[in-house]
Design a protein around this motif. Structure first.
Motif, mmCIF file in Angstrom:
data_model
loop_
_atom_site.group_PDB
_atom_site.id
_atom_site.type_symbol
_atom_site.label_atom_id
_atom_site.label_comp_id
_atom_site.label_asym_id
_atom_site.label_seq_id
_atom_site.Cartn_x
_atom_site.Cartn_y
_atom_site.Cartn_z
ATOM 1 N N PRO A 173 -12.252 37.662 48.196
ATOM 2 C CA PRO A 173 -10.894 37.659 48.755
ATOM 3 C C PRO A 173 -10.946 37.472 50.275
ATOM 4 O O PRO A 173 -11.990 37.678 50.885
ATOM 5 N N LEU A 174 -9.850 37.059 50.875
ATOM 6 C CA LEU A 174 -9.812 36.951 52.341
ATOM 7 C C LEU A 174 -8.892 38.016 52.908
ATOM 8 O O LEU A 174 -8.085 38.607 52.182
ATOM 9 N N GLN A 175 -9.066 38.296 54.209
ATOM 10 C CA GLN A 175 -8.211 39.306 54.845
ATOM 11 C C GLN A 175 -6.983 38.674 55.481
ATOM 12 O O GLN A 175 -5.916 39.239 55.504
ATOM 13 N N ALA A 176 -7.185 37.508 56.048
ATOM 14 C CA ALA A 176 -6.090 36.849 56.754
ATOM 15 C C ALA A 176 -6.239 35.348 56.594
ATOM 16 O O ALA A 176 -7.319 34.849 56.295
ATOM 17 N N GLY A 177 -5.121 34.641 56.772
ATOM 18 C CA GLY A 177 -5.141 33.191 56.659
ATOM 19 C C GLY A 177 -4.791 32.750 55.251
ATOM 20 O O GLY A 177 -4.364 33.569 54.410
ATOM 21 N N ALA A 178 -4.977 31.466 54.978
ATOM 22 C CA ALA A 178 -4.615 30.942 53.662
ATOM 23 C C ALA A 178 -5.518 29.771 53.297
ATOM 24 O O ALA A 178 -6.001 29.045 54.160
ATOM 25 N N ILE A 179 -5.729 29.625 51.981
ATOM 26 C CA ILE A 179 -6.489 28.482 51.450
ATOM 27 C C ILE A 179 -5.577 27.752 50.475
ATOM 28 O O ILE A 179 -4.998 28.376 49.572
ATOM 29 N N ALA A 180 -5.428 26.437 50.664
ATOM 30 C CA ALA A 180 -4.635 25.636 49.722
ATOM 31 C C ALA A 180 -5.514 24.547 49.129
ATOM 32 O O ALA A 180 -6.303 23.908 49.838
ATOM 33 N N LEU A 181 -5.397 24.378 47.803
ATOM 34 C CA LEU A 181 -6.124 23.307 47.106
ATOM 35 C C LEU A 181 -5.103 22.351 46.530
ATOM 36 O O LEU A 181 -4.198 22.781 45.789
ATOM 37 N N ALA A 182 -5.217 21.090 46.880
ATOM 38 C CA ALA A 182 -4.267 20.063 46.437
ATOM 39 C C ALA A 182 -2.821 20.523 46.647
ATOM 40 O O ALA A 182 -1.974 20.377 45.766
ATOM 41 N N GLY A 183 -2.562 21.138 47.787
ATOM 42 C CA GLY A 183 -1.194 21.507 48.145
ATOM 43 C C GLY A 183 -0.735 22.851 47.603
ATOM 44 O O GLY A 183 0.347 23.317 47.939
ATOM 45 N N ARG A 184 -1.560 23.519 46.775
ATOM 46 C CA ARG A 184 -1.151 24.794 46.187
ATOM 47 C C ARG A 184 -1.934 25.924 46.865
ATOM 48 O O ARG A 184 -3.177 25.870 46.933
ATOM 49 N N THR A 185 -1.225 26.915 47.372
ATOM 50 C CA THR A 185 -1.916 28.051 47.990
ATOM 51 C C THR A 185 -2.630 28.832 46.901
ATOM 52 O O THR A 185 -2.007 29.289 45.938
ATOM 53 N N VAL A 186 -3.963 28.965 47.053
ATOM 54 C CA VAL A 186 -4.735 29.695 46.043
ATOM 55 C C VAL A 186 -5.202 31.044 46.560
ATOM 56 O O VAL A 186 -5.606 31.908 45.782
ATOM 57 N N ALA A 187 -5.170 31.222 47.879
ATOM 58 C CA ALA A 187 -5.548 32.515 48.454
ATOM 59 C C ALA A 187 -4.830 32.714 49.768
ATOM 60 O O ALA A 187 -4.781 31.814 50.603
ATOM 61 N N SER A 188 -4.278 33.909 49.910
ATOM 62 C CA SER A 188 -3.672 34.361 51.164
ATOM 63 C C SER A 188 -3.519 35.862 50.982
ATOM 64 O O SER A 188 -3.723 36.360 49.858
ATOM 65 N N PRO A 189 -3.171 36.611 52.022
ATOM 66 C CA PRO A 189 -3.053 38.059 51.798
ATOM 67 C C PRO A 189 -2.115 38.422 50.641
ATOM 68 O O PRO A 189 -2.302 39.448 49.988
ATOM 69 N N GLY A 190 -1.139 37.554 50.306
ATOM 70 C CA GLY A 190 -0.233 37.898 49.206
ATOM 71 C C GLY A 190 -0.427 37.063 47.941
ATOM 72 O O GLY A 190 0.346 37.189 46.985
#
Ligand code: ATP
Length: 359
Positions: free
Chosen positions: A59-76
């Motif tokens: 998991p990550l603490q801050a920020g966001a990861i998007a794959l092909a336009g879909r957010t797959v990881a962010s704090p929420g």
């Protein structure tokens, strides 16, 4: 026409609970569909942690990861690994020893219900990595390079949007490594699948990727094409790590920068606020000319087949390295005059050792 973005990292940060510093800090980058990205850096700089966050294993603490336009990881947000459309290739191949090549590859297709489709996709992936004829062998009956191709086929079979490769070549000997790195690039390119691979090998990163992300202590130092990173390093760290260049202490005197091995003129776009700095000279840009009056001496010489690597000693005892064609055949002990084409020179602030943080 701009290509769609396949991977977007926006200020991604991760700190392990047991550590006082972040393993990955504030990393942002964008990867276009079909491109190969190398995460390059020394041991402990956060490459694997970043790859594992993209895969969904951390998991990550801050920020966001998007794959092909879909957010797959962010704090929420948290999309589990199996729903991210990523394939993974590991350093140790991670094949099932009790399954054949075909069964290992088909393992990646568990979500496909139709057995004819599983067969067809398995055969296609095996053909992509050129392992036809070896379908019924077990991993122990394969070479290391063949095992890694099976692992690649297994990752490719479900046709993921992105393939993540964690030091995929580091367990192979050098000849296999050189061949397989070309094959991996070729296979991913012809399948049109984007890839992110972790490596600490500069040459491998430059040779295989479209974009190189150079990391140091959790930070992204530079993102660029292999040529940009090599020819225009954004920091002294990138210059040292990627090009393994020589650095020579220099002081500005009018138009020239004076060093213990001679005076040099910088290209017009190179400048430094300070009057002293370190000249960066790539090994292949140093020109050597025998001169009994010169202060630099050839201390050692290594024949590398296509080129010589000369170890030079300066009057202050500093060691410099030069790479030349084998046509420049100078014996050990020869005094040499050094020159460098103006355009090849860069200047960086003097490298002062970082002060340890006060405890
Ligand atoms: P290498 O090339 O040696 O694999 P790397 O660049 O991949 O290194 P990471 O494995 O991402 O580096 O590690 C980054 C930092 O995070 C290191 O300081 C490491 O000790 C730390 N780290 C990694 N995994 C954990 C963990 N599970 N718990 C605590 N700290 C960790």
């Amino acid at each position: 026409m701009t290509r769609p973005v396949i991977l977007q990292l926006d200020r991604v940060t991760k700190q392990f609970p047991t550590s006082s510093t972040a393993a990955v800090e504030d990393v942002s980058l964008t990867l276009a569909q079909g491109d190969l990205l190398a995460l390059l850096g020394p041991s402990g700089c956060g490459k694997t942690t970043l790859l594992r966050m993209i895969a969904g294993f951390e998991p990550l603490q801050a920020g966001a990861i998007a794959l092909a336009g879909r957010t797959v990881a962010s704090p929420g947000t948290w999309i589990p690994p199996e729903q991210r459309s990523v394939g993974m290739v590991f350093q140790d191949f991670a094949l099932f020893p009790h399954l054949t090549v075909a069964q290992n590859v088909a393992f990646g297709l568990q979500k496909v219900a139709d057995s004819a489709q599983i067969k067809a996709k398995t055969a296609e992936a095996i053909a992509q990595v050129r392992l036809q004829g070896l379908e019924n062998r077990y991993p122990y009956e394969l070479s290391g390079g063949q095992q890694q191709r099976v692992a690649l086929a297994r990752a490719l079979a479900p046709r993921p949007a992105l393939i993540l490769l964690d030091e995929p070549l580091s367990n192979l000997d050098v000849q296999v490594r050189l061949r397989l790195r070309e094959e991996i690039r070729e296979v991913l390119k012809s399948a049109g699948i984007s890839g992110v691979f972790v490596t600490h090998d500069q040459e491998e990163a430059l040779a295989i990727s479209d974009q190189v992300a150079v990391m140091q202590q959790g930070h992204l130092e530079q993102l660029g094409t292999p040529e940009e990173v090599y020819h225009h390093p954004a920091s002294r760290f990138v210059a040292e790590f990627v090009t393994q260049a020589n650095f020579i202490a220099a002081r500005q005197q009018g138009q020239l920068w004076q060093t213990e091995v001679g005076d040099f003129k910088l290209p017009p776009d190179e400048w430094l606020e300070s009057e002293s700095g370190d000249l960066m000279v790539r090994q292949e840009d140093l020109l050597l000319e025998a001169d009994p009056e010169a202060a630099v001496v050839i201390r050692d010489r290594h024949f590398l087949g296509r080129e010589y690597c000369y170890c030079l000693s300066t009057p202050s005892g500093k060691e410099l390295h030069a790479r030349t064609t084998t046509a420049i055949n100078l014996p050990i002990g020869t005094h040499v005059q050094l020159s460098v084409p103006d355009q090849a020179l860069r200047i960086f602030p003097t490298n002062t050792p970082k002060l340890a943080k006060t405890l």
